[in-house]
Write a protein that holds these residues in place. Sequence first.
Motif, PDB file in Angstrom:
ATOM      1  N   ALA A 117       0.825  -1.207   0.000  1.00 40.07           N
ATOM      2  CA  ALA A 117       0.000   0.000   0.000  1.00 40.07           C
ATOM      3  C   ALA A 117       0.860   1.259   0.000  1.00 40.07           C
ATOM      4  N   THR A 118       2.009   1.194   0.674  1.00 38.95           N
ATOM      5  CA  THR A 118       2.889   2.363   0.789  1.00 38.95           C
ATOM      6  C   THR A 118       3.759   2.554  -0.448  1.00 38.95           C
ATOM      7  N   TYR A 119       4.346   1.469  -0.934  1.00 38.69           N
ATOM      8  CA  TYR A 119       5.360   1.585  -1.986  1.00 38.69           C
ATOM      9  C   TYR A 119       4.915   1.073  -3.346  1.00 38.69           C
ATOM     10  N   GLY A 120       3.818   0.333  -3.384  1.00 34.47           N
ATOM     11  CA  GLY A 120       3.276  -0.112  -4.659  1.00 34.47           C
ATOM     12  C   GLY A 120       3.892  -1.399  -5.181  1.00 34.47           C
ATOM     13  N   GLY A 121       3.237  -1.955  -6.173  1.00 34.73           N
ATOM     14  CA  GLY A 121       3.622  -3.251  -6.710  1.00 34.73           C
ATOM     15  C   GLY A 121       4.838  -3.243  -7.611  1.00 34.73           C
ATOM     16  N   GLU A 122       5.371  -2.065  -7.936  1.00 30.93           N
ATOM     17  CA  GLU A 122       6.594  -2.035  -8.734  1.00 30.93           C
ATOM     18  C   GLU A 122       7.840  -2.141  -7.863  1.00 30.93           C
ATOM     19  N   ARG A 123       7.736  -1.753  -6.610  1.00 32.01           N
ATOM     20  CA  ARG A 123       8.903  -1.786  -5.724  1.00 32.01           C
ATOM     21  C   ARG A 123       8.857  -2.960  -4.751  1.00 32.01           C
ATOM     22  N   ILE A 124       7.656  -3.446  -4.467  1.00 32.01           N
ATOM     23  CA  ILE A 124       7.503  -4.582  -3.564  1.00 32.01           C
ATOM     24  C   ILE A 124       7.134  -5.811  -4.392  1.00 32.01           C
TER      25      ILE A 124
END
Length: 238
Positions: A117-124
């Motif tokens: 939720a904080t960093y999004g699916g591109e970074r996590i």
Amino acid sequence: MIFPAIDLKAGQSVRLYQGDFDQATLINNDPVEQAKAVNAAGLHQLHVVDLDGAKAGQPENFATVAAIRAAFDGTVEIGGGIRSRELAELYLKLGIDRIILGSVALSDPTLVKQLLATYGGERIVIGIDGQNGLVVTDGWLKQSQVKMSQLMTEMLAAGARHFIVTDVARDGTLQGPNVGLYSTLLAQCPQANLVAGGGVRTLADVQTLQAIGCQDVIIGKALAAGTVTLEELAGVVG
């Protein structure tokens, strides 16, 4: 994308056979130079795993990861023992592009969902390692009864997009990737970007995986064994 792999154990680059820590082969005693060689060949993606960290549940090769990040031009993703928000954010502040969350996706899904939720699916990125279709955790030392597809479905609903999927039985064996597993997971979760790891031997394997929908592939043992070269992989990327 093609991701050459660097697996870290005691500050050195090694490869394990089927995830067995007692069957480690030294690849390079200077992982930073290994990372530079990837760049020199024209590749700009790197998959790094802290094997000791995966086993211990805390970073054990942080200084080496930091040195690789400083030396490498391109995307670096790191996994292995990242089981707290503090460590995930520490790696992100270091300049790591993508954080791979594996065991914690099973043991603490709430934390993973918060990071998504904080960093999004591109970074996590979610790492799903399995055997016989079931998730294994803690450096592949613990077998769960959770289906790989079940974990993938849950994480997709939380906003995950990239999934690094490894068949432990194939990893480090040069027996070829488990195409059947990847095909099944893609059919069950078509919206997922499935990154294939484990067993890749040759360029033909890469092409087979891309043909079924795995555009991103991780390659480790094949590079060490010389059955595929960095230059050949750069040609595929180009």
